[in-house]
Design an enzyme around this catalytic site. Sequence first.
Site, PDB file in Angstrom:
ATOM      1  N   ASP A 170       0.831  -1.213   0.000  1.00  0.00           N
ATOM      2  CA  ASP A 170       0.000   0.000   0.000  1.00  0.00           C
ATOM      3  C   ASP A 170       0.865   1.263   0.000  1.00  0.00           C
ATOM      4  O   ASP A 170       1.972   1.264   0.542  1.00  0.00           O
ATOM      5  CB  ASP A 170      -0.924  -0.022   1.229  1.00  0.00           C
ATOM      6  CG  ASP A 170      -2.102   0.925   1.064  1.00  0.00           C
ATOM      7  OD1 ASP A 170      -2.385   1.365  -0.075  1.00  0.00           O
ATOM      8  OD2 ASP A 170      -2.739   1.243   2.090  1.00  0.00           O
ATOM      9  N   THR A 195     -11.016  -6.952  -4.524  1.00  0.00           N
ATOM     10  CA  THR A 195     -12.377  -6.913  -5.074  1.00  0.00           C
ATOM     11  C   THR A 195     -12.997  -5.529  -4.844  1.00  0.00           C
ATOM     12  O   THR A 195     -13.974  -5.180  -5.509  1.00  0.00           O
ATOM     13  CB  THR A 195     -13.277  -7.993  -4.421  1.00  0.00           C
ATOM     14  OG1 THR A 195     -13.124  -7.933  -2.989  1.00  0.00           O
ATOM     15  CG2 THR A 195     -12.924  -9.397  -4.888  1.00  0.00           C
ATOM     16  N   ASN A 223     -11.153  -2.714  -5.178  1.00  0.00           N
ATOM     17  CA  ASN A 223     -10.418  -1.720  -5.983  1.00  0.00           C
ATOM     18  C   ASN A 223     -11.127  -1.338  -7.284  1.00  0.00           C
ATOM     19  O   ASN A 223     -10.754  -0.351  -7.933  1.00  0.00           O
ATOM     20  CB  ASN A 223      -8.986  -2.191  -6.280  1.00  0.00           C
ATOM     21  CG  ASN A 223      -8.054  -2.127  -5.083  1.00  0.00           C
ATOM     22  OD1 ASN A 223      -7.153  -2.943  -4.935  1.00  0.00           O
ATOM     23  ND2 ASN A 223      -8.252  -1.151  -4.204  1.00  0.00           N
TER      24      ASN A 223
HETATM   25  C1  IPE Z   1      -5.405  -2.762  -0.195  1.00  0.00           C
HETATM   26  O1  IPE Z   1      -5.087  -1.434  -0.326  1.00  0.00           O
HETATM   27  C2  IPE Z   1      -5.433  -3.434  -1.546  1.00  0.00           C
HETATM   28  C3  IPE Z   1      -4.151  -3.605  -2.197  1.00  0.00           C
HETATM   29  C4  IPE Z   1      -2.969  -3.254  -1.718  1.00  0.00           C
HETATM   30  C5  IPE Z   1      -4.202  -4.268  -3.490  1.00  0.00           C
HETATM   31  P1  IPE Z   1      -6.228  -0.309  -0.446  1.00  0.00           P
HETATM   32  O2  IPE Z   1      -5.517   0.991  -0.577  1.00  0.00           O
HETATM   33  O3  IPE Z   1      -7.187  -0.661  -1.509  1.00  0.00           O
HETATM   34  O4  IPE Z   1      -6.961  -0.438   0.968  1.00  0.00           O
HETATM   35  P2  IPE Z   1      -7.883   0.589   1.766  1.00  0.00           P
HETATM   36  O5  IPE Z   1      -8.901   1.104   0.795  1.00  0.00           O
HETATM   37  O6  IPE Z   1      -6.986   1.710   2.238  1.00  0.00           O
HETATM   38  O7  IPE Z   1      -8.436  -0.200   2.890  1.00  0.00           O
HETATM   39  C1  IPE Z   2      -1.694   0.174  -3.306  1.00  0.00           C
HETATM   40  O1  IPE Z   2      -1.450   1.528  -3.376  1.00  0.00           O
HETATM   41  C2  IPE Z   2      -1.841  -0.448  -4.664  1.00  0.00           C
HETATM   42  C3  IPE Z   2      -3.206  -0.901  -4.983  1.00  0.00           C
HETATM   43  C4  IPE Z   2      -4.233  -0.840  -4.194  1.00  0.00           C
HETATM   44  C5  IPE Z   2      -3.399  -1.468  -6.299  1.00  0.00           C
HETATM   45  P1  IPE Z   2      -2.647   2.570  -3.382  1.00  0.00           P
HETATM   46  O2  IPE Z   2      -3.029   2.831  -4.798  1.00  0.00           O
HETATM   47  O3  IPE Z   2      -3.745   2.136  -2.500  1.00  0.00           O
HETATM   48  O4  IPE Z   2      -1.920   3.845  -2.786  1.00  0.00           O
HETATM   49  P2  IPE Z   2      -2.499   4.877  -1.728  1.00  0.00           P
HETATM   50  O5  IPE Z   2      -2.977   4.093  -0.545  1.00  0.00           O
HETATM   51  O6  IPE Z   2      -3.612   5.609  -2.404  1.00  0.00           O
HETATM   52  O7  IPE Z   2      -1.329   5.762  -1.395  1.00  0.00           O
HETATM   53 MG    MG Z   3      -4.124   2.385  -0.531  1.00  0.00          MG
END
Ligand code: IPE
Ligand code: IPE
Ligand code: MG
Length: 239
Positions: free
Chosen positions: A20, A66, A68
């Site tokens: 993340d 799921t 995203n």
């Molecule tokens: C979790 O990260 C999913 C992945 C790293 C693929 P998210 O950024 O989607 O999670 P939330 O929304 O902060 O919980």
């Molecule tokens: C995690 O990074 C990657 C995926 C969820 C695919 P994020 O895209 O959630 O990055 P932040 O949390 O917005 O910084």
């Molecule tokens: Mg994130």
Amino acid sequence: MTTEEIIARGVPEHVAIIMDGNGRWAKKRGLPRTAGHKEGLTSAKKIVAAAAKLGIKYVTLYTFSTENWKRAQEEVGYLMGLIKGHLRAEFEFYKKNGIRVEHIGNIDGLPEDVKSEIINAKKDTEHFTGTTCVLAINYGSRDEIVRGVKKIIASGTGADSVTEDLISQSLDIPSLPPVDLMIRTGGEERLSNFLLWQCAYAEFIFTDTLWPDYNEEEFFDDVAKYQQRNRRFGAVPNQ
Ligand code: IPE
Ligand code: IPE
Ligand code: MG
């Protein structure tokens, strides 16, 4: 600690990572979120190679959840393209490191071209005997459990035959061992629907480091931290 010292202390069998912070990494640099995902892929390759170096058997990477799909169409499209392009182009990377690719998640909910790259990557790497890299793509733990329960019911299993083992066997990779170490980068301290069943006794490490900045050195430190944990599994040791 050196690689040899970490290995000598016993490495976790299964490490799961919530990668993340890609979007925030990009934002800090005035770049589009997609640039963070591109850099995040470079990090992922480094960490999988580092895990192979340590002889870790399974590394599961949370790649696309799921949930995203709620993101902007442009970002979702970019991520799908990145996954597809990577799987198509990186056979040499997997070969060089002896890495077998596996997938968890709802594969039928993915675009056909992404689905076929996943199937091909699994097939092309199935004979590699080093680390198994499990890509969680269109993965949600609740969705995985629901699909598993459906399989159990469809097989005509009676209520008396339902056991914890049977539920584990019904999940996307029946042989996937429980998670020993769960790492989440990016500062949030939650599971976001990742491996709920498999993490029943996992050790958790949360780091503020944004995923594109996470490197081998920090990963080795985190494995060393895990080795200091006292895992009791509910028992009282030395009794
Ligand atoms: C979790 O990260 C999913 C992945 C790293 C693929 P998210 O950024 O989607 O999670 P939330 O929304 O902060 O919980
Ligand atoms: C995690 O990074 C990657 C995926 C969820 C695919 P994020 O895209 O959630 O990055 P932040 O949390 O917005 O910084
Ligand atoms: Mg994130």
